[in-house]
Scaffold this motif. Structure first.
Motif, mmCIF file in Angstrom:
data_model
loop_
_atom_site.group_PDB
_atom_site.id
_atom_site.type_symbol
_atom_site.label_atom_id
_atom_site.label_comp_id
_atom_site.label_asym_id
_atom_site.label_seq_id
_atom_site.Cartn_x
_atom_site.Cartn_y
_atom_site.Cartn_z
ATOM 1 N N THR A 62 22.658 -31.395 -36.233
ATOM 2 C CA THR A 62 22.517 -32.190 -37.456
ATOM 3 C C THR A 62 23.872 -32.111 -38.131
ATOM 4 O OG1 THR A 62 20.253 -31.388 -37.624
ATOM 5 C CG2 THR A 62 21.182 -32.503 -39.575
ATOM 6 N N LYS A 119 13.037 -30.047 -33.827
ATOM 7 C CA LYS A 119 13.945 -29.974 -32.667
ATOM 8 C C LYS A 119 13.180 -29.282 -31.548
ATOM 9 C CE LYS A 119 18.409 -30.520 -34.850
ATOM 10 N NZ LYS A 119 19.690 -29.995 -35.310
ATOM 11 N N HIS A 141 25.187 -29.262 -45.954
ATOM 12 C CA HIS A 141 24.459 -28.491 -44.944
ATOM 13 C C HIS A 141 24.465 -29.240 -43.622
ATOM 14 C CE1 HIS A 141 21.574 -31.254 -46.789
ATOM 15 N NE2 HIS A 141 20.911 -31.231 -45.657
ATOM 16 N N ARG A 153 11.541 -25.896 -32.840
ATOM 17 C CA ARG A 153 11.877 -25.603 -34.234
ATOM 18 C C ARG A 153 11.246 -26.696 -35.090
ATOM 19 N NH1 ARG A 153 16.831 -27.715 -37.342
ATOM 20 N NH2 ARG A 153 15.151 -29.212 -37.601
ATOM 21 N N ARG A 207 10.599 -31.922 -50.993
ATOM 22 C CA ARG A 207 11.736 -32.221 -51.890
ATOM 23 C C ARG A 207 11.233 -32.588 -53.275
ATOM 24 N NH1 ARG A 207 14.872 -35.089 -46.955
ATOM 25 N NH2 ARG A 207 15.132 -33.099 -45.857
ATOM 26 N N TRP A 228 13.342 -26.144 -47.210
ATOM 27 C CA TRP A 228 13.365 -26.294 -45.738
ATOM 28 C C TRP A 228 12.513 -25.162 -45.180
ATOM 29 C CZ3 TRP A 228 15.447 -23.730 -41.331
ATOM 30 C CH2 TRP A 228 15.792 -24.534 -40.225
ATOM 31 N N HIS A 282 26.394 -32.661 -44.003
ATOM 32 C CA HIS A 282 26.191 -33.752 -44.976
ATOM 33 C C HIS A 282 25.592 -33.197 -46.266
ATOM 34 C CE1 HIS A 282 22.171 -33.243 -43.197
ATOM 35 N NE2 HIS A 282 21.679 -33.839 -44.268
ATOM 36 N N SER A 307 10.011 -30.111 -44.639
ATOM 37 C CA SER A 307 10.880 -30.024 -45.811
ATOM 38 C C SER A 307 10.185 -30.747 -46.957
ATOM 39 C CB SER A 307 12.230 -30.685 -45.498
ATOM 40 O OG SER A 307 13.026 -30.683 -46.668
ATOM 41 N N PHE A 356 15.227 -34.602 -31.118
ATOM 42 C CA PHE A 356 15.207 -34.322 -32.562
ATOM 43 C C PHE A 356 14.398 -35.443 -33.215
ATOM 44 C CE2 PHE A 356 18.166 -33.976 -36.561
ATOM 45 C CZ PHE A 356 17.118 -33.433 -37.300
ATOM 46 N N PHE A 390 17.599 -25.576 -51.414
ATOM 47 C CA PHE A 390 18.993 -25.968 -51.645
ATOM 48 C C PHE A 390 19.056 -27.245 -52.464
ATOM 49 C CE2 PHE A 390 19.408 -29.336 -48.365
ATOM 50 C CZ PHE A 390 18.350 -29.041 -47.540
HETATM 51 O O1 LIG Z 1 16.570 -29.606 -39.898
HETATM 52 C C1 LIG Z 1 17.692 -30.074 -39.697
HETATM 53 O O2 LIG Z 1 18.220 -30.059 -38.590
HETATM 54 C C2 LIG Z 1 18.457 -30.704 -40.815
HETATM 55 C C3 LIG Z 1 17.774 -30.588 -42.124
HETATM 56 C C4 LIG Z 1 18.373 -31.396 -43.188
HETATM 57 O O3 LIG Z 1 19.427 -31.991 -43.058
HETATM 58 C C5 LIG Z 1 17.661 -31.460 -44.446
HETATM 59 O O4 LIG Z 1 16.581 -30.878 -44.584
HETATM 60 O O5 LIG Z 1 18.179 -32.145 -45.375
#
Ligand SMILES: O=C(O)CCC(=O)C(=O)O
Length: 265
Positions: free
Chosen positions: A112, A104, A207, A218, A224, A131, A115, A222, A59, A201
């Motif tokens: 993950t 991943k 999550h 994968r 933000r 995401w 959290h 992401s 990861f 989100f």
């Molecule tokens: O992709 C993941 O495994 C976790 C993603 C995550 O925690 C996030 O995008 O905040």
């Protein structure tokens, strides 16, 4: 121009999570794949491996690469993603906060952990994550989100591998419930996703994600974004991600008006 239905916007307000299909087009998906390869070939100072050495997969994560990887900057500023973020947040201009690459490898067993993102950050006020996988993601490999948790409270952030309280001191925030022990008690959302689909989100939505027990990888970009209500909240500890020297340039409680966080929509 609005790109979302009012139903989608109100679902996001109610649940703190919404799936938007086909946010990136085929060319943008290729650009995101290329960008992720560049990031993995030359990881930045914030990169980390968030799986154990004996994990059959791996990861990999990296943060805040948009200023070095032009394709990430283009996607973060000029794609449909920032406009969707602005519509969902619904309180004026949005700023880019940062990008996060999360890969991943096939066969990764590392979860993950559940959290919220915001307790790791240096901001108060709202924000949204997009995401965006660039590989097909089966339901059993998808990010999972607990609808409604964006209303709070803030929950204790811990390191993913050792579970240490490296941010807020022990006992200062409520602990996450044991969601895995009683999954049926929670409104858990997850989706079968195609490349270029995006889960948006809230920074406070709880999550987590399973490992990736599949042959393919994968790869996720992401992106933000900060709402106009976001304010700088320097911490006594090193936030994740860390913004070196920012506390000397931006006052506590100030709007996030800094070249690191450009207005993008
Ligand atoms: O992709 C993941 O495994 C976790 C993603 C995550 O925690 C996030 O995008 O905040």
């Amino acid at each position: 121009m609005a790109t979302l239905s009012t139903k989608t916007v109100s679902e996001f307000a109610r649940d703190g999570v919404v799936l938007v299909r086909g946010v990136l087009d085929a060319e943008q998906i290729d650009a995101a794949r290329q960008a992720i390869s560049e990031v993995m070939a030359v990881p930045g100072p914030l990169a980390q491996v968030a799986s154990d050495a004996d994990d059959p997969g791996r990861f990999f994560e990296d943060f805040c690469r948009w200023s070095q990887v032009p394709a990430i900057e283009r996607l973060a500023r000029q794609s449909r993603v920032p406009r969707v973020a602005a519509e969902l947040l619904g309180d004026g201009p949005v700023r880019l906060y940062h990008d996060h690459v999360l890969v991943k490898e096939g066969g990764t067993t590392q979860r993950t952990p559940w959290h919220q993102d915001q307790p790791y950050y240096n901001v108060d006020g709202r924000g949204v994550s997009a995401w965006i996988p660039v590989d097909p993601v089966p339901l059993a490999g998808c990010l999972e989100l607990v609808a409604g948790t964006h209303r709070g409270p803030w929950l204790m952030p811990r390191t993913f591998l050792a579970g240490e309280a490296r941010w807020f001191p022990e006992g200062s925030l409520a602990e996450l419930p044991d969601i895995e022990a009683d999954r049926g008690a929670y409104d858990i959302r997850h989706y079968e996703m195609a490349p270029g689909d995006a889960i948006f989100f809230d920074f406070l939505t709880v999550h987590g994600a399973p490992g990736f027990p599949f042959p393919g990888r994968r790869r996720v970009l992401s992106l933000r974004y900060l709402s106009s209500s976001a304010r700088h909240a320097p911490r006594r500890w090193r936030t994740s991600p860390h913004f070196e020297g920012l506390q000397d340039e931006l006052a506590e409680g100030a709007p996030m008006d800094h070249p690191l966080f450009p207005i993008v929509a």
